[in-house]
Design a protein around this motif. Structure first.
Motif, short mmCIF file in Angstrom:
data_model
loop_
_atom_site.label_atom_id
_atom_site.label_comp_id
_atom_site.label_asym_id
_atom_site.label_seq_id
_atom_site.Cartn_x
_atom_site.Cartn_y
_atom_site.Cartn_z
N CYS A 17 0.85 -1.19 0.00
CA CYS A 17 0.00 0.00 0.00
C CYS A 17 0.89 1.24 0.00
N CYS A 18 0.35 2.30 -0.55
CA CYS A 18 1.10 3.56 -0.61
C CYS A 18 0.10 4.71 -0.79
N SER A 19 0.35 5.79 -0.06
CA SER A 19 -0.50 6.97 -0.15
C SER A 19 0.40 8.20 -0.23
N VAL A 20 0.12 9.11 -1.16
CA VAL A 20 0.93 10.31 -1.30
C VAL A 20 0.05 11.56 -1.31
N ARG A 21 0.62 12.63 -0.87
CA ARG A 21 -0.04 13.93 -0.88
C ARG A 21 -0.11 14.45 -2.31
N GLY A 22 -1.29 14.93 -2.69
CA GLY A 22 -1.49 15.39 -4.06
C GLY A 22 -0.72 16.66 -4.39
N TYR A 23 -0.42 16.82 -5.68
CA TYR A 23 0.36 17.98 -6.14
C TYR A 23 -0.35 19.29 -5.79
N SER A 24 -1.68 19.33 -5.96
CA SER A 24 -2.41 20.55 -5.63
C SER A 24 -2.40 20.81 -4.13
N HIS A 25 -2.40 19.75 -3.34
CA HIS A 25 -2.35 19.91 -1.88
C HIS A 25 -0.99 20.45 -1.44
N TYR A 247 -2.00 1.09 -15.96
CA TYR A 247 -1.14 1.59 -14.88
C TYR A 247 -0.99 0.53 -13.79
N TYR A 248 -2.09 -0.13 -13.46
CA TYR A 248 -2.01 -1.18 -12.44
C TYR A 248 -1.21 -2.38 -12.93
N ARG A 249 -1.31 -2.69 -14.21
CA ARG A 249 -0.47 -3.77 -14.75
C ARG A 249 1.00 -3.42 -14.61
N ASN A 250 1.34 -2.15 -14.80
CA ASN A 250 2.73 -1.73 -14.63
C ASN A 250 3.19 -1.89 -13.18
N ILE A 251 2.30 -1.61 -12.23
CA ILE A 251 2.64 -1.81 -10.82
C ILE A 251 2.94 -3.28 -10.56
N GLU A 257 9.40 -7.73 -11.09
CA GLU A 257 10.79 -7.50 -11.51
C GLU A 257 11.70 -7.10 -10.34
N MET A 258 11.17 -6.34 -9.37
CA MET A 258 12.04 -5.87 -8.29
C MET A 258 11.63 -6.36 -6.91
N GLY A 259 10.53 -7.09 -6.85
CA GLY A 259 10.03 -7.56 -5.57
C GLY A 259 9.01 -6.57 -5.01
N VAL A 260 8.07 -7.09 -4.24
CA VAL A 260 6.96 -6.27 -3.75
C VAL A 260 7.46 -5.16 -2.82
N GLU A 261 8.38 -5.48 -1.95
CA GLU A 261 8.88 -4.47 -0.99
C GLU A 261 9.56 -3.32 -1.71
N ALA A 262 10.42 -3.62 -2.69
CA ALA A 262 11.10 -2.57 -3.44
C ALA A 262 10.11 -1.78 -4.29
N MET A 263 9.14 -2.50 -4.88
CA MET A 263 8.12 -1.80 -5.66
C MET A 263 7.35 -0.83 -4.79
N GLU A 264 6.99 -1.26 -3.59
CA GLU A 264 6.23 -0.42 -2.68
C GLU A 264 7.02 0.84 -2.31
N ALA A 266 9.34 2.26 -4.20
CA ALA A 266 9.43 3.10 -5.41
C ALA A 266 8.09 3.73 -5.75
N LEU A 267 7.01 3.15 -5.24
CA LEU A 267 5.66 3.59 -5.60
C LEU A 267 5.38 5.01 -5.14
N SER A 268 5.98 5.42 -4.04
CA SER A 268 5.74 6.76 -3.51
C SER A 268 6.12 7.83 -4.53
N ALA A 269 7.33 7.71 -5.08
CA ALA A 269 7.78 8.69 -6.07
C ALA A 269 6.94 8.60 -7.34
N ASP A 270 6.57 7.37 -7.71
CA ASP A 270 5.80 7.17 -8.93
C ASP A 270 4.40 7.78 -8.80
#
Length: 460
Positions: A17-25, A247-251, A257-264, A266-270
């Motif tokens: 799981c990953c949650s990020v603050r929106g650009y407008s916020h 987009y979800y297929r790319n996740i 390719e990199m493992g779930v932990e590494a993907m998670e 990297a997901l924040s920046a993505d």
């Protein structure tokens, strides 16, 4: 259908799981109103996302979304225990018995959420500054009317066990399930009231009636992954829901390719980049994936995403073509241009014809004017007669010159008409020809894209 799975295979699901603050916020310096959670209980997996409303009257929605995720997870954990203890799995798969089980679960979640936001408000009453923010409902809040509104949020949550996958949803956002053949679907029924920025909410008076759900028997219908996301994801792809699936297929591809932990990680920046380039809203995703089984579909994912991109490209070109055709401007300019082109050619031909006649008449007059006549007294009678005819011919030059003047006047008028037609055509050309060139280029681009799409679809 078990697809490519063997009965002896045991799923190895991993949560993320990953949650990020929106650009407008970030630009407005407002808090993130999304929340996401995951809870790994061994063979039982729980995950959720919630999207607090951006409405100024929902001024504590960030708290509401946090409570929604936590309470949903706690409730789903208790639900899983009760189902297992009482062997209620078959009741979940029975369309007549399932609604009663789900109604109790849903009402429990909403009741607990309402109770907790009421308790939070009691412990932390609204400040004058907060009342000012909630200008439209501030007075209602002071009177204690529908105070849960200030905590408004959506919710999507899932419970995965060895026997079933249970999904619940209130409001917008999307839940995408990937089946045993790698196909994506959205099994939770959609609420037609969730349109644009409008959505149902946990804070609604009829919240329990607005919650939708879906149960999958994973022993009979195995799944390889499930991703739930707030509307900040789908709103980043306004042209097509298939883009969200891509987009979800790319996740999932990155998880393989990199493992779930590494993907998670990297997901924040993505997701932050997705918000910046897309919806500008808070963005959250949560879910699970069986990497071993999903890895078998990576080539299919790549082909599917390529098709999505080409179809999206084709849709964009079609939209531009339609835009150019709408209103009839291109057709109007084409007709105007063709009409002026005909007038231009006609006036040019007339001018050139008159100019040629003027030139020929000028040459004849000049030739006659240069003729020298000898003294007639010294010439024979037959020559005198010829000279008399020549003098008569020279006497005829006066009418010829008058004809020349008339021709010259007609020529000059034709030249004015010709120049005016050329000017009008040039003006229309300036507006029409670039549009025509762009339109023809779009038609060629459409054909090229259509050919590529046909080739890819034939290879599927």
């Amino acid at each position: 259908m078990l697809g490519i799975f063997k009965k002896t295979e045991s799923p190895q699901y991993e949560l993320f799981c990953c949650s990020v603050r929106g650009y407008s916020h970030i630009k407005k310096d407002t808090p993130c109103e999304d929340c996401c959670v995951k809870k790994d209980l061994g063979s039982t997996k729980i995950f959720a996302v919630a999207d607090g409303h951006g409405d100024p009257n929902c001024l504590r929605s960030s708290i509401g979304s946090e409570y929604a995720c936590r309470i949903a997870c706690e409730s789903l954990e208790n639900f899983a225990g009760n189902v297992a203890e009482n062997s209620f799995e078959n009741r979940l798969f029975d369309r007549l018995e399932c609604p009663a089980l789900m109604d109790r679960l849903i009402r429990s979640i909403i009741a607990k959420w309402t109770s907790e936001v009421d308790s939070e408000l009691s412990q932390n009453p609204l400040t004058d500054a907060e009342y000012a923010v909630a200008s439209r409902l501030g007075e209602d809040f002071r009177k204690g009317i529908r105070t849960e509104r200030m905590y408004g949020t959506t919710l999507i949550a899932g419970l995965l066990t060895e026997k079933y996958l249970l999904l619940i949803q209130q409001g917008d956002g999307r839940c995408v399930v990937f089946d045993s053949e790698g196909k994506a679907s959205q099994p939770i029924p959609w609420d037609d009231r969730c349109v644009g920025t409008a959505t149902t909410s946990l804070c609604d008076p009829d919240a329990a009636h607005s919650v939708r759900y879906h149960v999958i028997n994973v022993e009979e219908n195995p799944v390889i992954a499930c991703i739930v996301g707030t509307d900040g994801v789908e709103d980043s792809f306004p042209t097509s829901m298939e883009k969200t699936h891509a987009y979800y297929r790319n996740i999932l591809k990155e998880a393989c390719e990199m493992g779930v932990e590494a993907m998670e990680q990297a997901l924040s920046a993505d997701l932050s980049e997705l918000s910046k380039q897309g919806s500008a809203d808070d963005v959250s995703v949560s879910g699970f994936v069986d990497v071993k089984r999903t890895r078998k579909f990576l080539d299919d994912f790549e082909s599917a995403n390529m098709l999505v991109n080409i179809r999206d490209e084709l849709a964009l070109v079609n939209s531009r073509i339609k835009s150019m055709e709408s209103g009839g401007m291109l057709e109007h300019l084409a007709k105007t241009y063709d009409g002026l082109a005909l007038a231009y050619r006609t006036s040019e031909e007339k001018y050139r014809e008159l100019e040629q006649k003027c030139t020929e008449l000028q040459e004849k007059i000049a030739a006659h004017e240069q003729t020298e006549l000898p003294d007639q007294d010294k010439l024979p009678s037959d020559i005198k007669e010829l000279l008399s005819k020549l003098r008569f011919t020279k006497d005829m030059l006066a009418p010829a010159k008058r004809d020349l003047e008339n021709l010259t006047e007609q020529r000059d008028e034709a030249k004015i008409a010709y120049d005016e037609a050329a000017s009008q055509m040039a003006s229309v050309e300036e507006r029409y020809l670039p549009r025509k060139e762009k339109y023809e280029a779009l038609l060629n681009q459409k054909k090229e894209i259509t050919d590529r799409l046909s080739e890819l679809e034939s290879n599927q």
